[in-house]
Structures are given as C-alpha cells and as structure tokens.
Design a protein around this motif. Sequence first.
Motif, PDB file in Angstrom:
ATOM      1  N   GLN A 272      48.600  40.955  43.459  1.00 46.51           N
ATOM      2  CA  GLN A 272      48.943  41.537  42.147  1.00 46.51           C
ATOM      3  C   GLN A 272      47.746  41.609  41.204  1.00 46.51           C
ATOM      4  O   GLN A 272      47.866  42.089  40.087  1.00 46.51           O
ATOM      5  CB  GLN A 272      50.025  40.695  41.456  1.00 46.51           C
ATOM      6  CG  GLN A 272      51.324  40.617  42.209  1.00 46.51           C
ATOM      7  CD  GLN A 272      52.174  39.476  41.654  1.00 46.51           C
ATOM      8  OE1 GLN A 272      52.379  39.352  40.438  1.00 46.51           O
ATOM      9  NE2 GLN A 272      52.655  38.626  42.522  1.00 46.51           N
ATOM     10  N   TRP A 273      46.605  41.103  41.634  1.00 48.88           N
ATOM     11  CA  TRP A 273      45.436  41.149  40.750  1.00 48.88           C
ATOM     12  C   TRP A 273      44.998  42.594  40.575  1.00 48.88           C
ATOM     13  O   TRP A 273      44.963  43.357  41.538  1.00 48.88           O
ATOM     14  CB  TRP A 273      44.282  40.330  41.329  1.00 48.88           C
ATOM     15  CG  TRP A 273      44.562  38.866  41.387  1.00 48.88           C
ATOM     16  CD1 TRP A 273      45.591  38.204  40.769  1.00 48.88           C
ATOM     17  CD2 TRP A 273      43.813  37.868  42.105  1.00 48.88           C
ATOM     18  NE1 TRP A 273      45.524  36.857  41.061  1.00 48.88           N
ATOM     19  CE2 TRP A 273      44.450  36.632  41.874  1.00 48.88           C
ATOM     20  CE3 TRP A 273      42.681  37.902  42.910  1.00 48.88           C
ATOM     21  CZ2 TRP A 273      43.980  35.435  42.415  1.00 48.88           C
ATOM     22  CZ3 TRP A 273      42.208  36.717  43.453  1.00 48.88           C
ATOM     23  CH2 TRP A 273      42.843  35.502  43.207  1.00 48.88           C
ATOM     24  N   GLN A 274      44.645  42.931  39.366  1.00 50.67           N
ATOM     25  CA  GLN A 274      44.245  44.297  39.051  1.00 50.67           C
ATOM     26  C   GLN A 274      42.994  44.682  39.834  1.00 50.67           C
ATOM     27  O   GLN A 274      42.022  43.929  39.850  1.00 50.67           O
ATOM     28  CB  GLN A 274      43.918  44.350  37.568  1.00 50.67           C
ATOM     29  CG  GLN A 274      44.607  45.455  36.835  1.00 50.67           C
ATOM     30  CD  GLN A 274      44.094  45.536  35.416  1.00 50.67           C
ATOM     31  OE1 GLN A 274      43.894  44.533  34.746  1.00 50.67           O
ATOM     32  NE2 GLN A 274      43.864  46.740  34.976  1.00 50.67           N
ATOM     33  N   ARG A 275      43.038  45.833  40.491  1.00 50.04           N
ATOM     34  CA  ARG A 275      41.848  46.344  41.188  1.00 50.04           C
ATOM     35  C   ARG A 275      41.116  47.293  40.246  1.00 50.04           C
ATOM     36  O   ARG A 275      41.672  48.327  39.888  1.00 50.04           O
ATOM     37  CB  ARG A 275      42.271  47.087  42.455  1.00 50.04           C
ATOM     38  CG  ARG A 275      42.312  46.255  43.733  1.00 50.04           C
ATOM     39  CD  ARG A 275      43.009  44.935  43.614  1.00 50.04           C
ATOM     40  NE  ARG A 275      43.158  44.256  44.914  1.00 50.04           N
ATOM     41  CZ  ARG A 275      43.765  43.106  45.075  1.00 50.04           C
ATOM     42  NH1 ARG A 275      44.301  42.460  44.036  1.00 50.04           N
ATOM     43  NH2 ARG A 275      43.859  42.548  46.259  1.00 50.04           N
ATOM     44  N   HIS A 276      39.910  46.943  39.850  1.00 55.10           N
ATOM     45  CA  HIS A 276      39.139  47.806  38.949  1.00 55.10           C
ATOM     46  C   HIS A 276      38.280  48.774  39.752  1.00 55.10           C
ATOM     47  O   HIS A 276      37.982  48.533  40.912  1.00 55.10           O
ATOM     48  CB  HIS A 276      38.216  46.962  38.069  1.00 55.10           C
ATOM     49  CG  HIS A 276      38.926  45.994  37.197  1.00 55.10           C
ATOM     50  ND1 HIS A 276      39.839  46.374  36.240  1.00 55.10           N
ATOM     51  CD2 HIS A 276      38.864  44.643  37.124  1.00 55.10           C
ATOM     52  CE1 HIS A 276      40.296  45.291  35.624  1.00 55.10           C
ATOM     53  NE2 HIS A 276      39.725  44.227  36.146  1.00 55.10           N
TER      54      HIS A 276
END
Length: 404
Positions: free
Chosen positions: A375-379
Amino acid sequence: MEDLRRCTKCVLPETHETIVFNEDGVCNICTGQVFKESSINWQDRKKELDKIVETYRGKYDYDCIVPYSGGKDSTWTLDYLVKEYGLKPLVVCFDHGFMRPNLLKNTLQTAKKLGVDLHTFTPNWHVVRKLMLQSLLEKGDFCWHCHTGIFSYPMWVAIKYHVPLVIWGEPSAEYTAYYSYDQIEEVDEKRFNRFVNLGISSDDMFVRLGGELDPRDLKPYTYPPLSELRKIEYRSICLGSYVPWDVKKNVAVIHRDLGWKGDQVENVPPEFNYEKIECYMQGVRDYIKYIKRGYTRPTHLGSIDIRNSRLERDEAIKMISTYEGKRPPSLDLFLDFLGLTEDQFMEIVQEHMVSPYKHDPKKVMPGEKTHDFDQWQRHDPMPKKETEEQLKRWQRRKAVQHGS
Ligand SMILES: [Zn+2]
C-alpha cells in the motif's frame, strides 16, 4: 553483531555521534540521563511552562503552533497541550512523501478527537528526489529535505499566520549530547545549523544542484531570517524541557485516549512498534546507518530501555544480533525513486563509513516486508538522465576537492 566498543551500561557503540566514554566505560548519554533524573526540579520547570503559555494565550488566531508528524512524540505533545492547558493550536504537518497508511489514519483521527485545525504541506516531488540524491551523495543521509523541512516550514507558518509560540516535542538531550538537560534547549536557527541541516544550508544545496532549481523551491527548507522571527517575538521550545519525557508512558496515554496505533517497522522488534512509524523509508535509513556505523535502532531502543531499567544488557545484545543489518525490502522502492542501482547505492554509502567500523556486504541477509508494503505510495522515478547528470556533477566536485 559487530565487533565495536560499546558503553558498559547501555549498548551504544563508539561509532555513535557525540559519544564519549568515562573511565568506567560509561557513555555521556547515560551520565546525562542521571542528571535528568536527579538534578532537575520538574515542578519549577512546569511553572516556567505555565508562564510561557499564559504570555501567548488568546492573543492571536492560534495560541501556538505544534509541528506534527503523527508519530508518538508529536501526538503526545498535542494531546498534552490541548488537555492540560486547553490551548487552541494550529497543527502543522510537513509531508516528507513517505507517510504510511496507519500513520495517516492516526493523524486524522487525532485531529478529529482533539478538535484542532490541521495544516499539511506537501512539497514538490521533483525537487524532493533531487534533494534526496544530493544529500545521500554528500552525507550518506538522504533525509535532508525531511530534517530541514520539518524544522523550517512550521517557522514560516508561524510568521505567515502570526502565531509566535511554537511547541515541539522531546528535546534532543534525550538521545544525543549536542545539548544537555541542564540547559533549556530553544529550537532555533543555531540548533538548526548545529544538527538539523547536516551542515548544508539551502544556499549550498542550490549551488550543489548546479543552480538548476528555482530558488523559491528551496524556501520550505530554509530557516526564516531571524529578523522576521523577532518581529513576531517568536518563542520556539520543546515540551520535553518542561515536562519529563517518558516514551512508554506517553504511548500508553495516546493509545488509550486517542486510539493511536503503532505499526510494524522493518528490522525492528515488534515490542517497539511505537517508534518511527511515520515513514516507509525508515528501513532504508536504518540500513544506511548500519552500513556507516555498524548499528541501528535496536541498539538505540535497547539503550533507552536499559537506562530506564526496563531491559537487561544481555537481552539487548541478543535483540541486536537478531534484528540489525538486514537488507530492507523498502530499498527496492528507494533505488527506483532515485534511479540508482544497488551497486551504486552501496558504493555511495560506503564512502561515509565511520571508523573503526568496516562494512562487509557479503554478510547481509534479506529482511522481511511489512504488512502494508503493497500500500505504500509508488512515486515517479527520477529520469535516468537526471540521475546520471547529478552523479557526474558530484564526481567532478569530489575530484576538485581531492585536488586531482
Ligand atoms: Zn551508555
């Protein structure tokens, strides 16, 4: 576990910043702690805080600013100021780019339960990734944007909203010897230059990035001019200078009253699930520290617990060998964001090793993913060309520095 000299009371090693051992082999952080417990009159300190609070109460749009990360320290600070003093704070959150889902939940829930205004600032990602790469190259620490932004940005808000009182959480004497408990620490420009900005001002950073950025992009990372702060008669203090700081007690309070939740952190024992849950790059930060200094958070956390008589020294040693130094899965995201290969990363970080520690990459084992990894944001990654240019510029600068 690495073969380093460690404090005979806690487990901090000789590669810890600011450490000095006395003739019994006890470190200066341990001896500073004895001072905190025995020599400070906390009742007097509390009265001083009462006075400060009354000086500023009710005169501005907000009584104070509370810089806020959503972690345990800023949450407890906010909870204390609202409940103990009934203050109306402006809560200022600097979004470093790597907030975790549980943390965001904690933040919104805390703001709602306490009934406070929350002001969040998210800086330009294209600038952030350049700053991360540059500070990794220069200092072997990619968090320059976060260190400087967290301490500068709320001061700009203080000026802009005309709210002169800024209240931070724990004082740095709790963890390092830059300041000691007998001096009350003001969170000011001197402190900022002394241990927040890694010795790189935003003007330096502008130059080191080849003058490519709009100088305005660096303003959130620049400490405001003292003249402007003096105009509003600012005061910037740590709550922990006036109220004794007991992390475990504080965590119990915010858990009970606000439903604040801890989280799993890469390469940290589950019993410390209240520590550094703010940032999904924490595992990379710890890994870098290990490559440079041969120790990481379990050493730090174990040392605090030993000082507070909650842990035996040999149990701490066991914990260190189980958890420290593994390759965190978050490293894959980090390398992707900055366009680096793992070999490039290792080479950069190893340039910053602190003697006598010597890192051996062959001994490194893989670490485990945390439950929220997916769920960590992919930049967006830095374009390869930009990474290469920045690396080349750095190579040239180093060549000049070494006179070759
Ligand atoms: Zn010690």
